[in-house]
Design a protein around this motif. Sequence first.
Motif, PDB file in Angstrom:
ATOM      1  N   VAL A   1       0.681  -1.287  -0.102  1.00 54.12           N
ATOM      2  CA  VAL A   1      -0.037   0.071  -0.010  1.00 54.12           C
ATOM      3  C   VAL A   1       0.887   1.258  -0.029  1.00 54.12           C
ATOM      4  O   VAL A   1       2.072   1.141   0.083  1.00 54.12           O
TER       5      VAL A   1
ATOM      6  N   ILE B   1      -0.805   5.073   3.968  1.00 57.60           N
ATOM      7  CA  ILE B   1      -1.473   3.951   4.775  1.00 57.60           C
ATOM      8  C   ILE B   1      -0.614   3.201   5.714  1.00 57.60           C
ATOM      9  O   ILE B   1      -0.834   2.690   6.749  1.00 57.60           O
ATOM     10  N   ARG B   2       0.778   2.974   5.117  1.00 52.87           N
ATOM     11  CA  ARG B   2       1.796   1.828   5.822  1.00 52.87           C
ATOM     12  C   ARG B   2       1.868   2.907   7.030  1.00 52.87           C
ATOM     13  O   ARG B   2       1.881   2.237   8.253  1.00 52.87           O
TER      14      ARG B   2
ATOM     15  N   THR C   1       0.365   5.356   8.666  1.00 49.61           N
ATOM     16  CA  THR C   1      -0.971   5.535   9.385  1.00 49.61           C
ATOM     17  C   THR C   1      -1.067   4.273  10.251  1.00 49.61           C
ATOM     18  O   THR C   1      -1.546   4.245  11.459  1.00 49.61           O
ATOM     19  N   ILE C   2      -1.049   3.331   9.769  1.00 46.43           N
ATOM     20  CA  ILE C   2      -1.655   1.966  10.225  1.00 46.43           C
ATOM     21  C   ILE C   2      -0.524   1.562  11.114  1.00 46.43           C
ATOM     22  O   ILE C   2      -0.767   1.052  12.655  1.00 46.43           O
TER      23      ILE C   2
ATOM     24  N   LEU D   1      -7.775   7.308   4.108  1.00 43.84           N
ATOM     25  CA  LEU D   1      -7.435   5.791   3.941  1.00 43.84           C
ATOM     26  C   LEU D   1      -8.578   5.369   3.057  1.00 43.84           C
ATOM     27  O   LEU D   1      -8.262   4.383   2.201  1.00 43.84           O
TER      28      LEU D   1
ATOM     29  N   GLU E   1      -8.025   5.151  -0.818  1.00 46.30           N
ATOM     30  CA  GLU E   1      -7.162   4.132  -1.321  1.00 46.30           C
ATOM     31  C   GLU E   1      -7.618   2.888  -1.074  1.00 46.30           C
ATOM     32  O   GLU E   1      -7.540   1.862  -1.869  1.00 46.30           O
ATOM     33  N   SER E   2      -8.064   2.655   0.390  1.00 47.94           N
ATOM     34  CA  SER E   2      -8.366   1.356   0.700  1.00 47.94           C
ATOM     35  C   SER E   2      -9.438   1.235   1.568  1.00 47.94           C
ATOM     36  O   SER E   2      -9.292   1.677   2.534  1.00 47.94           O
TER      37      SER E   2
ATOM     38  N   ALA F   1      -8.700  -0.692   4.713  1.00 45.51           N
ATOM     39  CA  ALA F   1      -7.918  -0.316   5.572  1.00 45.51           C
ATOM     40  C   ALA F   1      -8.558   0.884   6.406  1.00 45.51           C
ATOM     41  O   ALA F   1      -8.508   0.802   7.635  1.00 45.51           O
ATOM     42  N   SER F   2      -9.518   1.684   5.951  1.00 49.66           N
ATOM     43  CA  SER F   2     -10.365   2.582   6.569  1.00 49.66           C
ATOM     44  C   SER F   2     -11.390   1.826   7.504  1.00 49.66           C
ATOM     45  O   SER F   2     -11.733   2.424   8.797  1.00 49.66           O
TER      46      SER F   2
ATOM     47  N   TYR G   1      -9.398   0.650  10.344  1.00 49.70           N
ATOM     48  CA  TYR G   1      -8.970   2.034  11.335  1.00 49.70           C
ATOM     49  C   TYR G   1     -10.228   2.432  12.308  1.00 49.70           C
ATOM     50  O   TYR G   1      -9.750   2.732  13.304  1.00 49.70           O
TER      51      TYR G   1
END
Length: 270
Positions: A108, A112-113, A115-116, A150, A153-154, A157-158, A161
Amino acid sequence: MPNDVTDKLQNYMNTMWNDYIQINPQAHKIHSLFVQAGENVINDHIALRTFNHPKLGIKSLAQHFIKYGYKECGEYYFTEKKLYAKHYEHEDKSLPKIFISELELEKVSPFIRETISGVVEQIKPEVIAHENFVFSGKHWVTSHTTYLKLAAESEYASWVYAYGFRPNHFTVSINALKNFRDITRLNDFIKLNNFKLNAAGGEIKGTPAELLEQSSTMAAEIQVQFGDGVYPIPGCYYEFAKRYPMTNGQLYQGFIAKSADKIFESTNKA
Ligand code: NI
């Protein structure tokens, strides 16, 4: 399995169900409609989501099921969504399969990387080691602005999150129903009761030839508290699965990646 282990596992599943219907009241309503129609509702599988961060990953969730006798049975790749998944089965076939997916963070964007990784760092290892981790929710403060970024893009992921660790969906076994053995008839019943089905790739995913037919509701929006306010976002969904026998007469127990790929979209914003 000794009786006390069966009871503990049943309790564990019930706690997961109670957590799930809190953010998916439509599943509770649909479940009640089946019960009122005289059906005994059995779960085909329960799905969980995570990230492949070194502290987490599929194994961090799977360990809590393996302890109760679950075994790893299949793996799946979702190239476009950058997801990898495994499914687990129990020798007691009345127990649901467990389907666990993870977002592949190395694939990703840096946004994202980072944030996660930032939110994952806040989880204490002892929290992950506890079996309640599977339905422990989020362990960080969220912002709606970050959520939207997020999601652009994904969507996956959101979702994790915003909700953290909790069942993403339960799945009704159509094979165990008496009066809704046909998935088209079941879908009509769901729609007649004013629930929206996921139509991505058609309402029915998979074919009898593929040995698995699936459909699912679209996740209804619920009000979620973020650090910067309360916002409506998609919650969880309810899935329906019909399995067909293999040449040996046993029902197929795996999953079809291209069908699951579309099912993932049930938490997309309508
Ligand atoms: Ni599923």
